[in-house]
Design an enzyme around this catalytic site. Structure first.
Site, PDB file in Angstrom:
ATOM      1  N   HIS A 148       0.959  -1.243   0.218  1.00  0.00           N
ATOM      2  CA  HIS A 148       0.123  -0.090   0.024  1.00  0.00           C
ATOM      3  C   HIS A 148       0.866   1.359   0.152  1.00  0.00           C
ATOM      4  O   HIS A 148       2.226   1.003  -0.030  1.00  0.00           O
ATOM      5  CB  HIS A 148      -0.795  -0.208   1.156  1.00  0.00           C
ATOM      6  CG  HIS A 148      -0.252  -0.318   2.529  1.00  0.00           C
ATOM      7  ND1 HIS A 148       0.756   0.639   3.178  1.00  0.00           N
ATOM      8  CD2 HIS A 148      -0.589  -1.105   3.473  1.00  0.00           C
ATOM      9  CE1 HIS A 148       1.019   0.199   4.249  1.00  0.00           C
ATOM     10  NE2 HIS A 148       0.359  -1.010   4.482  1.00  0.00           N
ATOM     11  N   HIS A 151       4.033   1.344   2.190  1.00  0.00           N
ATOM     12  CA  HIS A 151       5.135   0.598   1.688  1.00  0.00           C
ATOM     13  C   HIS A 151       5.899   1.441   0.737  1.00  0.00           C
ATOM     14  O   HIS A 151       6.989   1.604   0.684  1.00  0.00           O
ATOM     15  CB  HIS A 151       4.745  -0.702   1.081  1.00  0.00           C
ATOM     16  CG  HIS A 151       4.165  -1.726   2.092  1.00  0.00           C
ATOM     17  ND1 HIS A 151       2.740  -2.053   2.032  1.00  0.00           N
ATOM     18  CD2 HIS A 151       4.718  -2.568   3.150  1.00  0.00           C
ATOM     19  CE1 HIS A 151       2.671  -3.026   2.942  1.00  0.00           C
ATOM     20  NE2 HIS A 151       3.816  -3.186   3.789  1.00  0.00           N
ATOM     21  N   GLN A 172       7.402 -14.816  12.300  1.00  0.00           N
ATOM     22  CA  GLN A 172       7.082 -13.843  13.085  1.00  0.00           C
ATOM     23  C   GLN A 172       5.533 -13.713  13.297  1.00  0.00           C
ATOM     24  O   GLN A 172       4.956 -13.022  14.216  1.00  0.00           O
ATOM     25  CB  GLN A 172       7.446 -12.761  12.536  1.00  0.00           C
ATOM     26  CG  GLN A 172       6.691 -12.228  11.163  1.00  0.00           C
ATOM     27  CD  GLN A 172       7.323 -10.923  10.888  1.00  0.00           C
ATOM     28  OE1 GLN A 172       8.499 -11.003  10.214  1.00  0.00           O
ATOM     29  NE2 GLN A 172       6.904  -9.743  10.705  1.00  0.00           N
ATOM     30  N   GLY A 195       9.084   1.576   8.580  1.00  0.00           N
ATOM     31  CA  GLY A 195       7.774   2.419   9.056  1.00  0.00           C
ATOM     32  C   GLY A 195       7.881   2.719  10.360  1.00  0.00           C
ATOM     33  O   GLY A 195       8.021   1.672  11.215  1.00  0.00           O
ATOM     34  N   GLU A 196       7.599   3.776  10.873  1.00  0.00           N
ATOM     35  CA  GLU A 196       7.088   4.239  12.164  1.00  0.00           C
ATOM     36  C   GLU A 196       5.988   3.641  12.526  1.00  0.00           C
ATOM     37  O   GLU A 196       5.620   3.365  13.905  1.00  0.00           O
ATOM     38  CB  GLU A 196       7.217   5.933  12.484  1.00  0.00           C
ATOM     39  CG  GLU A 196       8.505   6.379  12.275  1.00  0.00           C
ATOM     40  CD  GLU A 196       8.389   7.843  12.613  1.00  0.00           C
ATOM     41  OE1 GLU A 196       7.424   8.524  12.554  1.00  0.00           O
ATOM     42  OE2 GLU A 196       9.531   8.380  12.792  1.00  0.00           O
ATOM     43  N   LYS A 197       5.302   3.232  11.537  1.00  0.00           N
ATOM     44  CA  LYS A 197       3.781   2.534  11.835  1.00  0.00           C
ATOM     45  C   LYS A 197       4.190   1.378  12.922  1.00  0.00           C
ATOM     46  O   LYS A 197       3.627   1.056  13.774  1.00  0.00           O
ATOM     47  CB  LYS A 197       3.292   1.863  10.630  1.00  0.00           C
ATOM     48  CG  LYS A 197       2.230   0.827  10.627  1.00  0.00           C
ATOM     49  CD  LYS A 197       0.975   1.598  11.227  1.00  0.00           C
ATOM     50  CE  LYS A 197      -0.440   0.481  11.246  1.00  0.00           C
ATOM     51  NZ  LYS A 197       0.199  -0.974  11.487  1.00  0.00           N
ATOM     52  N   ASP A 198       5.366   0.665  12.575  1.00  0.00           N
ATOM     53  CA  ASP A 198       5.745  -0.399  13.620  1.00  0.00           C
ATOM     54  C   ASP A 198       6.835   0.264  14.500  1.00  0.00           C
ATOM     55  O   ASP A 198       7.829  -0.525  14.339  1.00  0.00           O
ATOM     56  CB  ASP A 198       6.107  -1.596  12.919  1.00  0.00           C
ATOM     57  CG  ASP A 198       4.782  -2.183  11.866  1.00  0.00           C
ATOM     58  OD1 ASP A 198       3.832  -2.902  12.505  1.00  0.00           O
ATOM     59  OD2 ASP A 198       4.796  -1.910  10.654  1.00  0.00           O
TER      60      ASP A 198
HETATM   61  P1  AMP Z   1       4.682  -4.926   6.467  1.00  0.00           P
HETATM   62  O1  AMP Z   1       4.811  -5.498   5.127  1.00  0.00           O
HETATM   63  O2  AMP Z   1       3.394  -5.063   7.146  1.00  0.00           O
HETATM   64  O3  AMP Z   1       5.759  -5.985   7.394  1.00  0.00           O
HETATM   65  O4  AMP Z   1       5.418  -3.643   6.584  1.00  0.00           O
HETATM   66  C1  AMP Z   1       6.780  -3.716   6.023  1.00  0.00           C
HETATM   67  C2  AMP Z   1       7.301  -2.305   6.413  1.00  0.00           C
HETATM   68  O5  AMP Z   1       6.293  -1.155   5.983  1.00  0.00           O
HETATM   69  C3  AMP Z   1       7.513  -1.816   7.820  1.00  0.00           C
HETATM   70  O6  AMP Z   1       8.742  -1.210   7.921  1.00  0.00           O
HETATM   71  C4  AMP Z   1       6.376  -1.291   8.227  1.00  0.00           C
HETATM   72  O7  AMP Z   1       6.577  -0.431   9.374  1.00  0.00           O
HETATM   73  C5  AMP Z   1       6.046  -0.362   6.932  1.00  0.00           C
HETATM   74  N1  AMP Z   1       4.684   0.327   6.853  1.00  0.00           N
HETATM   75  C6  AMP Z   1       3.779  -0.438   6.999  1.00  0.00           C
HETATM   76  N2  AMP Z   1       2.624   0.505   7.087  1.00  0.00           N
HETATM   77  C7  AMP Z   1       2.892   1.569   7.289  1.00  0.00           C
HETATM   78  C8  AMP Z   1       2.343   2.856   7.229  1.00  0.00           C
HETATM   79  N3  AMP Z   1       1.239   2.974   6.981  1.00  0.00           N
HETATM   80  N4  AMP Z   1       3.208   3.926   6.791  1.00  0.00           N
HETATM   81  C9  AMP Z   1       4.533   3.725   6.929  1.00  0.00           C
HETATM   82  N5  AMP Z   1       4.927   2.648   6.702  1.00  0.00           N
HETATM   83  C10 AMP Z   1       4.358   1.563   6.866  1.00  0.00           C
END
Ligand code: AMP
Length: 281
Positions: A36, A39, A63, A149-152
């Protein structure tokens, strides 16, 4: 132009070898796919800072602490590749499962301290899985830079810690959370929300903003927290795992934002677990 999709380590190494020899900066964006705009913002940051960009897509079974969550996790590889086409990505690393975890695999990377609370407490083993796969991804891709992302936010701190502790030579960049117009933080798991639940989901961020505003006005955190939990309950959330105020550097629990702090939450809505965090200045 579409980036080549690499699934075997020998192909990845053949691709990165000339980049490493030339001393190029290799920026890596680890993801679990179902891409999205959150990412894609990391991909844009990597493209701006680095000579080469590798996006990784791997739904990492280690995980997940819940088999149903792993089984239901959205997988949209063709669409992901299409979304990345306009970003000038140099390679997509989509490893086959045996490339990541061969049969005799027996090593775990484990970060102490930071992982005791919040996601670490509610999802046993989650951060060991994250730390192990991220370490492998950094080594496999010969990363010099990585974008998270700061999201996590807790994950971002864990990855920074392991990169420093293991002398991986990777600079870990934190990128701001991208939100939908109604404030909901973008997340691959949002795809699992029903239309009705999707209309309710922004409430989590709204309540967090209300708590942050109260804190800025000097109100006590405990009371703000209780009121927000009650309102979330009434709004149809089926449980809040945590709503915590913590220091943004070491995640120490705080009663007031007397040092740079963030508000962190994880809450359940219609069977989907939403997490979010915001700065409280
Ligand atoms: P994931 O695919 O959920 O494991 O996320 C992959 C990367 O994308 C991680 O570094 C997340 O923190 C980042 N990420 C997920 N959602 C967001 C968001 N809404 N804004 C910014 N970064 C994000």
């Amino acid at each position: 132009m579409s980036a080549p999709i690499l699934r075997r380590l020998d192909a990845l190494r053949a691709t990165t070898r000339p980049w490493v020899r030339a001393g190029e900066r290799i920026g890596v964006v680890p993801t679990m796919g179902a891409l999205h705009d959150g990412h894609l913002s990391l991909v844009a940051a990597a493209r701006a800072a680095c000579d080469r960009v590798i996006v990784t897509i791997f739904v990492n079974p280690r995980q997940f602490n819940n088999a149903a969550d792993l089984a239901n996790y959205p997988r949209t590889e063709d669409e992901d590749a299409r979304k990345l086409a306009r970003f000038g990505v140099d390679a997509l690393w989509v490893p086959d499962a045996d490339q990541m975890y061969p049969a005799a695999f027996a090593t775990t990377v484990s970060v102490a301290g930071l992982t005791d609370v919040m996601e670490g407490a509610y999802r046993p083993g989650h951060f060991d899985g994250v730390a192990t796969v991220v370490t492998k991804l950094f080594v496999q891709t010969a990363a010099t830079d990585a974008f998270f992302g700061e999201k996590d936010y807790q994950q971002l701190l864990v990855v920074r810690r392991l990169a420093a502790d293991l002398d991986l030579g990777v600079t870990v960049h934190g990128c701001p959370t991208i939100r939908d117009i109604d404030g909901l933080a973008l997340s691959s798991r949002n795809l699992l929300l029903s239309d009705r639940a999707r209309t309710m989901a922004p409430r989590l961020h709204e309540e967090m903003e209300a708590v942050a505003q109260g804190l800025r006005a000097g109100q006590p955190f405990a009371a703000l927290r209780e009121a927000a939990l009650t309102r979330l309950d009434k709004a149809g959330f089926t449980g809040t795992d945590y709503l915590d105020l913590r220091a943004q550097d070491d995640l120490a629990a705080l009663e007031a934002p007397e040092r740079p702090a963030r508000l962190f939450a994880a809450a359940w809505l219609a069977g989907v677990r939403l997490i979010d965090n915001i700065a409280v200045d």
